[in-house]
Design a protein around this motif. Structure first.
Motif, PDB file in Angstrom:
ATOM      1  N   UNK A 727       0.866  -1.183   0.000  1.00 20.08           N
ATOM      2  CA  UNK A 727       0.000   0.000   0.000  1.00 20.08           C
ATOM      3  C   UNK A 727       0.901   1.231   0.000  1.00 20.08           C
ATOM      4  N   UNK A 728       0.645   2.143  -0.931  1.00 18.36           N
ATOM      5  CA  UNK A 728       1.434   3.374  -1.029  1.00 18.36           C
ATOM      6  C   UNK A 728       0.493   4.571  -1.008  1.00 18.36           C
ATOM      7  N   UNK A 729       0.826   5.552  -0.161  1.00 22.16           N
ATOM      8  CA  UNK A 729       0.015   6.759  -0.056  1.00 22.16           C
ATOM      9  C   UNK A 729       0.918   7.978  -0.208  1.00 22.16           C
ATOM     10  N   UNK A 730       0.730   8.760  -1.291  1.00 19.31           N
ATOM     11  CA  UNK A 730       1.541   9.974  -1.471  1.00 19.31           C
ATOM     12  C   UNK A 730       0.810  11.214  -0.955  1.00 19.31           C
ATOM     13  N   UNK A 731       1.602  12.261  -0.637  1.00 19.32           N
ATOM     14  CA  UNK A 731       1.076  13.585  -0.277  1.00 19.32           C
ATOM     15  C   UNK A 731       1.824  14.641  -1.069  1.00 19.32           C
ATOM     16  N   UNK A 732       1.212  15.800  -1.175  1.00 17.55           N
ATOM     17  CA  UNK A 732       1.878  16.972  -1.739  1.00 17.55           C
ATOM     18  C   UNK A 732       2.551  16.667  -3.083  1.00 17.55           C
ATOM     19  N   UNK A 733       1.764  16.081  -4.001  1.00 15.81           N
ATOM     20  CA  UNK A 733       2.275  15.777  -5.335  1.00 15.81           C
ATOM     21  C   UNK A 733       3.536  14.905  -5.276  1.00 15.81           C
ATOM     22  N   UNK A 734       3.453  13.865  -4.463  1.00 17.21           N
ATOM     23  CA  UNK A 734       4.516  12.873  -4.313  1.00 17.21           C
ATOM     24  C   UNK A 734       5.774  13.408  -3.651  1.00 17.21           C
ATOM     25  N   UNK A 735       5.681  14.513  -2.976  1.00 14.51           N
ATOM     26  CA  UNK A 735       6.822  14.953  -2.181  1.00 14.51           C
ATOM     27  C   UNK A 735       7.043  14.013  -0.997  1.00 14.51           C
TER      28      UNK A 735
END
Length: 944
Positions: A727-735
């Protein structure tokens, strides 16, 4: 005057009718960079001072009727995308024209306003997961491996090996064609990331299955890297020179000395023609290619671009490698691609191992230490020719050649104890060398009868593999039993000739349904001559007939199947049955001929449901037979290992594997969240298992007294299961990205444990069920801020636990490993880079294991015009604690080992990178633009 106007009106109408009759229809489709069609886009056709505007329909298509000119322009607009103007020049005539798809690029300002996060990052298809390389930004000059490390579901270890959704990636392709025979690190660690459009992970079932669409069997994971269209013409060249020295003498006993590296990588692209040359010379464990192999040192590799570390591989390697890759189109109908790879490697390895042998009455412990030097020579040639004479026929011819040679010098000490008494204690000096040339090839022909799906294909394969293997084990017995002859010279010459054919015929029985009749035949014939000589104290060579044998065997399989396939927009499935008879027959110079026939009836099932473009589930079942190996069939006892002789069983039956798999993938466009999971289960009929026989020290046959003899038999009850999730969760446009992943595997291993009584020499045999569980849970957190920081913190906890039905006291069967890590790059003052890679490993349950702290670091400075030069100072293994511990658990033993690795050293390297690319070749007097055709250019961003 009125008559003049009337005549003019009549002339205009007649002219309009003529134009209407003589004009042509122009059609096309508008898509975005992911291949998604764009409905509602505005398309304006400009012909001189006139213009016509239409909107694309729900499928992104547009049509202009009765276009009478050959030269025109199209202007395309769509909300959220950059506008595009393109010129076309069609050949004269009235033939309707279908234009190449028009690709619009996303407009960054619009995306910022609506705050959409990486909408094009991941695309999920039936057997493919595609990553948009632009969504995973890396530093200028980085290789594609740096981008792959950021892609969810893909893991890259320190040696460059890639796993995708928990399964190992076995092959790499460039623009859909094998690169360097599929050698993964040769491309991922050398291709610049800024040339890449997308990275695809493909479940590949083979060329024939890809054509027919009927897929069965266990697919291999293939990594396909697509080059950006605006980089189709040009070159990239990189060269590195570096030198340094060891901080202290290395563990292999060599003195403190120098480290060096020299490498070059050249890529040249000119449309369909692609040329690549790679070379590497170093003694830092950074091998350019992986040739696999099964002999000593044959499978070791470091991989890596200049200045990266390959010291996490076992042993210390001096590598010399060279490779050449070529691809081109010879006219409009022929495409060719192939490669040549060469490696000359020397590997020095020191190994300490502890093995606990399970036994009913005489459990034993084997402690051994060895020093080994392997000199490996490998050549590999692959060539492919694809011929498409027309739209309905396709031919592919793929000849191959490979050669592997290994020369080994080894010294070892082995102590085998049972119940605190010494069974055997000896020193070993081993000299061996082997050579294995391999010729092979495949011919695929496919004919498509019509557009409704009627299809016929045939795939013919053939090959010949020769193996010449010489061993000279010399034993110096110090205590206990002297089993094997003191000085043996063993020559084993074998050759396997194989031929196979696969036929497939597909008949449509409806608009969405098809029947497939298939037939597969495979015949492998092996001849093996084993000659063993012993050397007397007087230096005379005597033939040892009891240890020599000529053995031949054939394994023939036939498979007849009937499949039904249904294809819908949301789902498709395949249901079928297959009959699989097989024959295994052998003949020996010392035993009676054998003939074993088996018949297996196997269903075929495959179901795929596409919930959406970003969510899919796949269920698959398949069955396949597997032949015993030469070592498992050879009836003569092999004493090349004094304490562990091996004897095959010519009466073995082939085993049959029934495999079930389930895969579920989901990507959320709005949040960028990714979830991958898979489940695999295998049950095996007639599993070939080991029967280990422990002989007492007073046994009547001195060659077997005190030994553990391995024999083979068929057994039922074996199965294995494995599962993976990420499971992968990105934030801030993958920052910022959080990864949570886990692996679990469970094996119900079967073996037989036999003991010979020390009084009456009666044999007692008991079945042992060894249940082995391997569980790993991990988490990673990434920070990716362009030109500031690229870092990752990670942690994992792994359990390797086994439980035997034959209990064994004082044997550790529970190993745990905790791994903590921090790696990344900090970009300072625009052109400076500080890189660090720290790993803390905590071993639990290993005898004598240390808990090493491994830190690799470098400081790098880019300079010269356009930053083409890089100067790097590296320190490998700062704390000088690089060690490697592994554990292996089978149904008859539990072992652990410690192998030396490259210790602390310093390295200073200089790298020069030169590149020049364009999306199309230089244009002639026709000016910019132009419709793709003879002599026409390819507009940037336009797909093939």
């Amino acid at each position: 005057m009125k008559l003049k106007y009337l005549l003019a009106a009549i002339l205009f109408i007649l002219t309009a009718n003529v134009y209407a009759q003589n004009g042509r229809q122009i059609s096309g489709v508008v898509k975005d960079s992911t291949g998604t069609t764009l409905p509602g886009a505005s398309v304006k056709l400009l012909t001189g001072k006139d213009s016509v505007t239409v909107a694309t329909d729900g499928n992104g298509r547009f049509t202009f009727s009765a276009v009478t000119v050959n030269q025109f322009s199209l202007v395309i607009y769509s909300i959220g995308y950059e506008g595009l103007k393109r010129k076309y020049n069609l050949a004269p005539g009235n033939t309707d024209a279908e234009l190449a798809p028009i690709i619009l690029k996303s407009e960054s300002r619009t995306l910022n306003q609506v705050n959409i996060v990486d909408v094009n990052a991941v695309k999920i298809k039936e057997d493919t997961v595609e990553y948009n390389a632009a969504a995973y930004k890396v530093r200028q000059g980085a290789v594609v491996e740096d981008a792959i490390k950021k892609m969810p579901g893909l893991d890259v270890d320190k040696d460059g090996n890639i796993t995708a959704q928990g399964k190992s990636v076995s092959k790499v392709r460039l623009n859909g064609k094998d690169y360097m025979a599929g050698d993964v690190t040769s491309l991922t660690r050398n291709l610049p990331a800024d040339l890449v459009q997308s990275v695809q992970v493909v479940d590949d079932y083979g060329d024939q299955a890809n054509i027919t669409g009927i897929k069965s069997g266990d697919p291999q994971k293939v990594l396909n890297i697509n080059i950006r269209k605006d980089k189709n013409y040009g070159y990239f060249g990189q060269g590195t020179l570096g030198g340094g020295r060891d901080a202290i003498p290395q563990v292999d006993g060599t003195k403190e000395g120098g480290r060096y590296i020299a490498s070059t990588n050249i890529f040249s692209f000119s449309g369909d023609r692609q040329i690549a040359v790679s070379g590497n010379l170093n003694n830092t464990n950074t091998n350019l290619f992986n040739f696999g192999g099964g002999g000593p040192g044959g499978g070791r590799r470091g991989g890596g671009p200049p200045g990266l570390f390959g010291g996490n591989t076992n042993g210390i390697t001096t590598a010399r490698s060279l490779g050449f890759n070529y691809r081109d189109s010879w006219g409009k109908k022929i495409t060719v691609y192939g490669s040549y790879s060469f490696a000359d490697n020397t590997v020095n390895t020191i190994t300490s191992s502890l093995q606990n042998n399970i036994s009913l009455q005489f459990p034993s412990t084997n402690t051994s230490n060895s020093v080994e030097k392997d000199e490996n020579i490998n050549h590999r040639v692959n060539f492919n020719l694809e011929y498409k004479p027309d739209t309905v026929n396709y031919i592919k011819f793929s000849p191959t050649f490979s050669y592997g040679g290994v020369h080994t010098n080894e010294t070892a000490t082995s102590l085998l104890t049972s119940n605190a008494d010494t069974t055997s204690f000896y020193n070993l000096a081993l000299l061996s060398h082997s050579s294995a040339p391999n010729f092979g090839g495949g011919l695929l022909y496919n004919h498509r009868f019509n557009s409704h799906g009627r299809n016929f294909s045939v795939f013919i394969t053939g090959g010949s593999t020769t193996s010449n293997y010489y061993q000279n084990p010399v034993y110096d017995y110090l205590a206990g039993k002297a089993n094997a002859p003191v000085n043996q010279m063993i020559n084993t010459d074998s050759r396997t000739d194989s031929v196979g054919a696969s036929f497939s015929y597909i008949e449509p029985i409806g608009k969405q349904s098809y029947l497939e009749l298939n037939y597969n035949y495979h015949n492998a014939h092996t001849t093996a001559d084993k000659l063993t000589d012993t050397l007397t104290d007087a230096g005379q060579s005597n033939r040892y007939d009891l240890l020599s044998n000529d053995y031949n065997f054939n394994f023939i399989t036939n498979r007849v199947g009937l499949n039904f396939r249904y294809i819908d927009k949301k789902y498709n499935y395949t249901l079928g049955v297959a009959a699989v008879p097989s024959v295994l027959e052998g003949s020996s110079s010392i035993s009676a001929p054998t003939h074993v026939s088996t018949f297996n009836f196997s269903p075929v099932a495959r179901f795929i449901y596409n919930f959406s473009r970003t969510q899919a589930i796949t269920i698959n079942y398949t069955g396949s037979p597997m032949s015993p190996t030469y070592a498992e069939l050879q009836p003569v006892v092999d004493y090349s290992s004094a304490s562990y002789p091996v004897q095959g069983n010519p009466n073995l039956s082939p085993q049959y594997n029934n495999t079930f798999s389930l895969r579920y993938n989901k990507f959320d466009f709005a949040s960028g969240n990714v979830f991958f999971s898979n489940l695999n289960f295998t049950q095996t009929n007639n599993k070939i298992v080991a029967n280990t026989v422990t002989f007492p020290r007073n046994y009547t046959d001195p060659k077997l007294a005190g030994t553990i003899l391995t024999q083979y038999t068929n057994a039922s009850g074996y199965y294995s299961a494995s599962a993976f999730y990420l499971y992968a969760k990105p934030w801030q446009k993958r920052k910022y990205t959080l990864f949570i992943n886990g692996n679990i595997s469970y094996n119900n291993n079967i073996s037989y444990i036999s003991n010979i009584d020390s009084v009456n020499f009666d044999e007692t045999t008991q079945k042992n069920i060894a249940k082995n569980l391997v569980l790993t849970q991990g988490a990673r957190f990434r920070v990716d801020i362009t030109d500031i920081i690229d870092a990752e913190a990670n942690a994992s906890y792994s359990i390797n636990h086994s439980n035997n039905s034959i209990s064994q006291a004082n044997v550790n069967n529970n190993f745990r490993t905790i791994t903590l890590g921090l790696n990344g790059k900090n970009y300072l003052w625009k052109d400076w880079t500080l890189s660090y890679d720290y790993t803390k490993t905590i071993y639990q349950g290993y005898t004598g294991a240390t808990n090493p702290n491994i830190l690799n670091t470098y400081v790098e400075r880019r300079f010269l015009k356009s930053n083409v030069g890089t100067l790097r100072f590296s320190v490998f293994d700062v704390f000088n604690e690089n060690t490697g511990f592994t554990s292996t658990q089978t149904a008859y033993s539990i072992s652990q080992s410690n192998v030396n690795r490259l210790g602390r050293y310093y390295l200073l390297t200089f790298t020069l990178r030169l590149q020049k690319f364009a999306g199309q070749p230089p244009r002639g007097p026709g000016g910019p633009g132009g419709f793709r055709g003879p002599g026409g250019g390819r507009p940037p961003g336009e797909p093939d």
